[in-house]
Design a protein around this motif. Structure first.
Motif, mmCIF file in Angstrom:
data_model
loop_
_atom_site.group_PDB
_atom_site.id
_atom_site.type_symbol
_atom_site.label_atom_id
_atom_site.label_comp_id
_atom_site.label_asym_id
_atom_site.label_seq_id
_atom_site.Cartn_x
_atom_site.Cartn_y
_atom_site.Cartn_z
ATOM 1 N N LEU A 91 76.411 0.960 26.916
ATOM 2 C CA LEU A 91 75.870 -0.386 26.709
ATOM 3 C C LEU A 91 74.637 -0.332 25.813
ATOM 4 O O LEU A 91 73.892 0.649 25.805
ATOM 5 C CB LEU A 91 75.507 -0.998 28.069
ATOM 6 N N HIS A 92 74.421 -1.381 25.091
ATOM 7 C CA HIS A 92 73.245 -1.458 24.216
ATOM 8 C C HIS A 92 72.907 -2.919 23.961
ATOM 9 O O HIS A 92 73.750 -3.818 24.132
ATOM 10 C CB HIS A 92 73.507 -0.741 22.886
ATOM 11 N N TYR A 93 71.684 -3.155 23.562
ATOM 12 C CA TYR A 93 71.284 -4.509 23.198
ATOM 13 C C TYR A 93 71.905 -4.865 21.848
ATOM 14 O O TYR A 93 72.110 -3.991 20.996
ATOM 15 C CB TYR A 93 69.760 -4.614 23.124
ATOM 16 N N PRO A 94 72.230 -6.133 21.634
ATOM 17 C CA PRO A 94 72.843 -6.541 20.362
ATOM 18 C C PRO A 94 71.974 -6.166 19.165
ATOM 19 O O PRO A 94 70.740 -6.236 19.218
ATOM 20 C CB PRO A 94 72.956 -8.069 20.496
ATOM 21 N N THR A 95 72.623 -5.722 18.091
ATOM 22 C CA THR A 95 71.920 -5.361 16.864
ATOM 23 C C THR A 95 71.494 -6.630 16.119
ATOM 24 O O THR A 95 72.285 -7.559 15.960
ATOM 25 C CB THR A 95 72.819 -4.508 15.959
ATOM 26 N N VAL A 96 70.263 -6.651 15.667
ATOM 27 C CA VAL A 96 69.745 -7.809 14.931
ATOM 28 C C VAL A 96 69.984 -7.585 13.440
ATOM 29 O O VAL A 96 69.595 -6.555 12.880
ATOM 30 C CB VAL A 96 68.236 -8.002 15.208
ATOM 31 N N SER A 97 70.652 -8.540 12.798
ATOM 32 C CA SER A 97 70.958 -8.414 11.370
ATOM 33 C C SER A 97 69.709 -8.622 10.524
ATOM 34 O O SER A 97 68.683 -9.114 11.003
ATOM 35 C CB SER A 97 72.022 -9.447 10.967
ATOM 36 N N GLU A 98 69.818 -8.258 9.244
ATOM 37 C CA GLU A 98 68.674 -8.411 8.342
ATOM 38 C C GLU A 98 68.243 -9.876 8.206
ATOM 39 O O GLU A 98 67.039 -10.166 8.266
ATOM 40 C CB GLU A 98 69.021 -7.822 6.969
ATOM 41 N N PRO A 99 69.169 -10.828 8.017
ATOM 42 C CA PRO A 99 68.749 -12.245 7.965
ATOM 43 C C PRO A 99 68.048 -12.692 9.248
ATOM 44 O O PRO A 99 67.086 -13.471 9.195
ATOM 45 C CB PRO A 99 70.072 -12.987 7.761
ATOM 46 N N GLN A 100 68.523 -12.190 10.408
ATOM 47 C CA GLN A 100 67.877 -12.552 11.665
ATOM 48 C C GLN A 100 66.466 -11.977 11.743
ATOM 49 O O GLN A 100 65.548 -12.627 12.248
ATOM 50 C CB GLN A 100 68.715 -12.039 12.841
ATOM 51 N N LYS A 101 66.299 -10.741 11.233
ATOM 52 C CA LYS A 101 64.962 -10.140 11.215
ATOM 53 C C LYS A 101 64.018 -10.952 10.340
ATOM 54 O O LYS A 101 62.841 -11.151 10.679
ATOM 55 C CB LYS A 101 65.045 -8.702 10.705
ATOM 56 N N GLN A 102 64.537 -11.422 9.206
ATOM 57 C CA GLN A 102 63.708 -12.238 8.322
ATOM 58 C C GLN A 102 63.332 -13.551 8.994
ATOM 59 O O GLN A 102 62.197 -14.037 8.852
ATOM 60 C CB GLN A 102 64.460 -12.503 7.019
ATOM 61 N N ALA A 103 64.290 -14.129 9.736
ATOM 62 C CA ALA A 103 64.003 -15.372 10.452
ATOM 63 C C ALA A 103 62.958 -15.145 11.537
ATOM 64 O O ALA A 103 62.080 -15.994 11.760
ATOM 65 C CB ALA A 103 65.292 -15.934 11.054
ATOM 66 N N LEU A 104 63.042 -13.996 12.210
ATOM 67 C CA LEU A 104 62.052 -13.671 13.223
ATOM 68 C C LEU A 104 60.661 -13.497 12.606
ATOM 69 O O LEU A 104 59.650 -13.952 13.166
ATOM 70 C CB LEU A 104 62.464 -12.392 13.958
ATOM 71 N N ALA A 105 60.619 -12.829 11.450
ATOM 72 C CA ALA A 105 59.338 -12.631 10.766
ATOM 73 C C ALA A 105 58.727 -13.968 10.355
ATOM 74 O O ALA A 105 57.510 -14.178 10.457
ATOM 75 C CB ALA A 105 59.539 -11.738 9.542
ATOM 76 N N ARG B 70 55.253 -15.634 11.575
ATOM 77 C CA ARG B 70 54.217 -16.087 10.643
ATOM 78 C C ARG B 70 53.769 -17.499 10.989
ATOM 79 O O ARG B 70 52.567 -17.806 10.989
ATOM 80 C CB ARG B 70 54.765 -16.048 9.208
ATOM 81 N N LEU B 71 54.732 -18.374 11.288
ATOM 82 C CA LEU B 71 54.386 -19.767 11.622
ATOM 83 C C LEU B 71 53.593 -19.857 12.922
ATOM 84 O O LEU B 71 52.643 -20.648 13.026
ATOM 85 C CB LEU B 71 55.680 -20.585 11.742
ATOM 86 N N LEU B 72 53.993 -19.037 13.910
ATOM 87 C CA LEU B 72 53.268 -19.054 15.187
ATOM 88 C C LEU B 72 51.847 -18.570 15.029
ATOM 89 O O LEU B 72 50.893 -19.139 15.587
ATOM 90 C CB LEU B 72 54.010 -18.190 16.215
ATOM 91 N N GLU B 73 51.677 -17.491 14.243
ATOM 92 C CA GLU B 73 50.330 -16.937 14.044
ATOM 93 C C GLU B 73 49.455 -17.852 13.177
ATOM 94 O O GLU B 73 48.218 -17.792 13.238
ATOM 95 C CB GLU B 73 50.428 -15.556 13.410
ATOM 96 N N ALA B 74 50.104 -18.715 12.383
ATOM 97 C CA ALA B 74 49.337 -19.628 11.530
ATOM 98 C C ALA B 74 48.840 -20.851 12.268
ATOM 99 O O ALA B 74 47.995 -21.603 11.746
ATOM 100 C CB ALA B 74 50.226 -20.069 10.340
ATOM 101 N N GLU B 75 49.342 -21.053 13.491
ATOM 102 C CA GLU B 75 48.886 -22.212 14.267
ATOM 103 C C GLU B 75 47.419 -22.050 14.635
ATOM 104 O O GLU B 75 46.943 -20.961 14.923
ATOM 105 C CB GLU B 75 49.722 -22.346 15.541
ATOM 106 N N LYS B 76 46.715 -23.173 14.650
ATOM 107 C CA LYS B 76 45.309 -23.147 15.039
ATOM 108 C C LYS B 76 45.202 -23.076 16.547
ATOM 109 O O LYS B 76 45.984 -23.679 17.245
ATOM 110 C CB LYS B 76 44.604 -24.404 14.529
#
Length: 300
Positions: A276-290, A294-300
């Motif tokens: 068993l393993h955790y699902p692999t995150v694709s490159e587009p998903q990694k970019q979406a996570l990044a 960025r948006l969360l850290e930019a919040e005041k």
């Protein structure tokens, strides 16, 4: 489980399996209900069980996340063998959202209007989950053998209530479990092997201790009178339905700490074998996570 703790019992697990295709089987002679590992005591086993539960929780999380497999764990036993306690202690540390327990009693009028597998089939675990059957469809080749009147009360065509009914059911059960395995539902089958003397001791304990009176029924004592018939029914059932893909494990049950550790270890080995393993995150998903980060850290 740590190698020096839980793994100590691994070398004995193979001896708990009912070999597929075995022509003769004696539960009393072939399996020791009072067996316990020589190199481990109750205190060490309790510690190993606690460690094992943490690992089982990790595997359960991966099972749920991967969402490809399901695990069906079946418990069969004589009364007072410790099914409830084993389920409680082994599965108690798992996420309730990914684990479901069903106890099967005498079939209802609705269930009698269906085939004998129906009520168990609709209780099968979903992908990603662990399902536990406290008794199961195996009752239909166990208690019905000891009490043939139950078959007479089932709504079967008369010509199907013949002497070959149990041989047919063994084949049907094997085919059913093969079907489950072919659809990603792994089947684990445990017979908790309690000795007649130990059952008597536990029955008396339930009678003598007021807080345990609710666990005892006079029907339990009556069923004990059919002990030899039940052993014969179990021996034939286990021999006929222990397959390479879904073997029966005969678990020593006179010492509860041995029962719980052995069951937990077998479940652990089974889940580990699924890779068993955790699902692999694709490159587009990694970019979406990044971008989300960025948006969360930019919040005041």
């Amino acid at each position: 489980m740590k190698k020096q703790e839980g793994a100590r019992i691994d070398g004995s697990i193979d001896r708990m399996i009912v070999p597929p295709g075995r022509k003769r089987l004696s539960i009393t002679k072939d399996f020791d209900a009072a067996w316990k590992p020589k190199s481990m005591d109750k205190k060490q086993a309790t510690a190993a069980l606690e460690e094992g539960i943490h690992l089982l929780a990790e595997f359960q999380d991966k099972l749920y996340a991967q969402d490809n497999y399901a695990l069906l764990v079946i418990f069969q036993a004589m009364d007072a063998a410790g099914k409830d306690g084993t389920i409680k202690h082994v599965m108690g540390g798992l996420n309730p959202q990914g684990c479901q327990v069903y106890s099967f009693k005498a079939p209802s009028s609705e269930e009698l209007d269906h085939d004998y597998l129906w009520r168990c089939y609709k209780a099968l675990p979903e992908r990603g989950r662990i399902g536990i059957f406290n008794r199961s469809y195996y009752e239909e080749v166990l208690i019905t053998r000891v009490h043939p009147a139950i078959i007479e009360g089932q709504k079967l065509p008369p010509h199907l209530k013949d002497k070959k009914i149990f041989q047919r059911r063994y084949r049907e059960i094997n085919n059913f479990e093969e079907y489950l395995l072919n659809n990603g539902i792994v089947v684990l089958k445990f017979f908790l092997n309690v000795s007649r003397d130990e059952q008597k001791r536990r029955f008396l304990d339930r009678i003598d201790q007021e807080e345990k009176n609710w666990k005892f029924s006079t029907a339990d004592a009556k069923e004990r009178g059919h002990w030899d018939e039940y052993m014969q029914a179990y021996e034939e059932c286990l021999r006929a339905t222990s397959t390479k893909e879904a073997p029966w494990y005969v678990i020593p049950a006179d010492n509860k700490w041995v029962t719980r550790l052995a069951v937990s270890r077998i479940i652990y080995q089974t889940l580990r074998g699924l890779k068993l393993h955790y699902p692999t995150v694709s490159e587009p998903q990694k970019q979406a996570l990044a971008e989300a980060k960025r948006l969360l850290e930019a919040e005041k």
